[in-house]
Scaffold this motif. Structure first.
Motif, PDB file in Angstrom:
ATOM      1  N   GLU A  87       0.901  -1.310  -0.041  1.00 37.44           N
ATOM      2  CA  GLU A  87      -0.304   0.016   0.134  1.00 37.44           C
ATOM      3  C   GLU A  87       0.989   1.317   0.033  1.00 37.44           C
ATOM      4  N   GLU A  88       0.923   2.075  -0.961  1.00 35.25           N
ATOM      5  CA  GLU A  88       1.722   3.174  -1.166  1.00 35.25           C
ATOM      6  C   GLU A  88       0.716   4.565  -1.196  1.00 35.25           C
ATOM      7  N   THR A  89       1.173   5.629  -0.776  1.00 37.72           N
ATOM      8  CA  THR A  89       0.490   6.886  -0.941  1.00 37.72           C
ATOM      9  C   THR A  89       1.554   8.131  -1.627  1.00 37.72           C
ATOM     10  N   PHE A  90       1.219   8.651  -2.622  1.00 39.92           N
ATOM     11  CA  PHE A  90       1.873   9.821  -3.136  1.00 39.92           C
ATOM     12  C   PHE A  90       1.140  11.132  -3.154  1.00 39.92           C
ATOM     13  N   ILE A  91       1.686  12.244  -2.575  1.00 42.01           N
ATOM     14  CA  ILE A  91       0.872  13.301  -2.505  1.00 42.01           C
ATOM     15  C   ILE A  91       1.384  14.654  -2.903  1.00 42.01           C
ATOM     16  N   GLU A  92       0.647  15.729  -3.364  1.00 41.85           N
ATOM     17  CA  GLU A  92       0.907  17.053  -3.472  1.00 41.85           C
ATOM     18  C   GLU A  92      -0.186  17.875  -2.791  1.00 41.85           C
ATOM     19  N   PRO A  93       0.001  18.197  -1.458  1.00 45.15           N
ATOM     20  CA  PRO A  93      -1.021  18.571  -0.682  1.00 45.15           C
ATOM     21  C   PRO A  93      -1.874  19.532  -1.446  1.00 45.15           C
TER      22      PRO A  93
END
Length: 242
Positions: A87-93
């Motif tokens: 499970e992975e998350t990539f984010i740009e707020p």
């Protein structure tokens, strides 16, 4: 007679030269197209995610440019340990996010002692992903709503949720018979759609698993017929633009 043979030989040589020239021009054009496509990928996507579980599981992923990660914990929701293999998350707020769920079928090891704790029950991958999304966003969702889409050599089952001020694009990759099963879940505000949509498309085109992913991580190229894993949804690494 000799003159006729000389003329025939000259015409043959001319045709050979023209044929070689045409082949060279076509190869040069394909090379230039590939270079332009690679530049588009680099302009719109982050470098491939390496030195982590994705590379370990032979999942080649280039998130849309602007996203950072993976984060230390999965940001979409709390997932039961063992429900998925990654499970992975990539984010740009406040702009966009990408959540990745994956399972990888591996050869079964020799039988050992029974585990002290019973394993978390797993259903069919796509059904488990849809159930998770349904609970997170509080929406009515089922697999019959997903439509098959192709992105270069990759095939996905896709569906978009329209949630007032934001959209959630869901792409399911692989099938019951393929080793890799991956869900890519893109979330972004509607106001960012025009900027985000092309990046998502390129991310899906460059996606690869299995042997094509291994070659892509190594910086190699994969011919169109060199698919690493047979079956729907398991495609070769990306090629030049169509």
């Amino acid at each position: 007679m000799k003159r006729a043979w000389a003329m025939l030989g000259g015409m043959t040589l001319l045709l050979v030269v023209l044929g070689c020239s045409q082949t060279y021009d076509e190869r040069m054009e394909r090379t230039l197209d590939q270079m332009k496509y690679e530049q588009r990928l680099n302009d719109n996507l982050m470098p491939p995610v390496s030195k982590g579980k994705l590379e370990e599981n032979l999942i080649y992923l280039r998130p849309p440019r602007g996203l950072s990660g993976p984060t230390k914990t999965f940001q979409m929701t709390v997932v039961e340990p063992g429900k998925f293999d990654d499970e992975e998350t990539f984010i740009e707020p406040e702009k966009q996010s990408l959540h990745v769920l994956a399972r990888v079928d591996r050869p079964k090891a020799a039988a050992k002692k029974a585990p002290a704790v019973e394993a978390v029950p797993r259903g069919e991958f796509n059904a488990d992903v849809v159930d998770l999304i349904r609970n997170v966003y509080g929406v009515e969702l089922n697999l019959s709503q997903f439509k098959e889409v192709s992105k270069q050599r990759n095939t996905f089952k896709a569906h978009t949720l329209d949630l007032n001020a934001k959209k959630v694009e869901i792409y399911l990759y692989g099938s019951k018979t393929t080793p890799h099963k991956v869900a890519l879940i893109f979330e972004y505000p509607k106001t960012s759609e025009s900027a985000v949509a092309p990046k998502i498309g390129l991310c899906l085109e460059s996606f690869a698993t299995g042997e094509p992913a291994r070659l892509a991580f190594a910086g190699g190229e994969v011919e169109e017929s060199a698919e690493g894993e047979a079956g729907p949804g398991e495609a070769a690494a990306p090629g030049p633009p169509i």
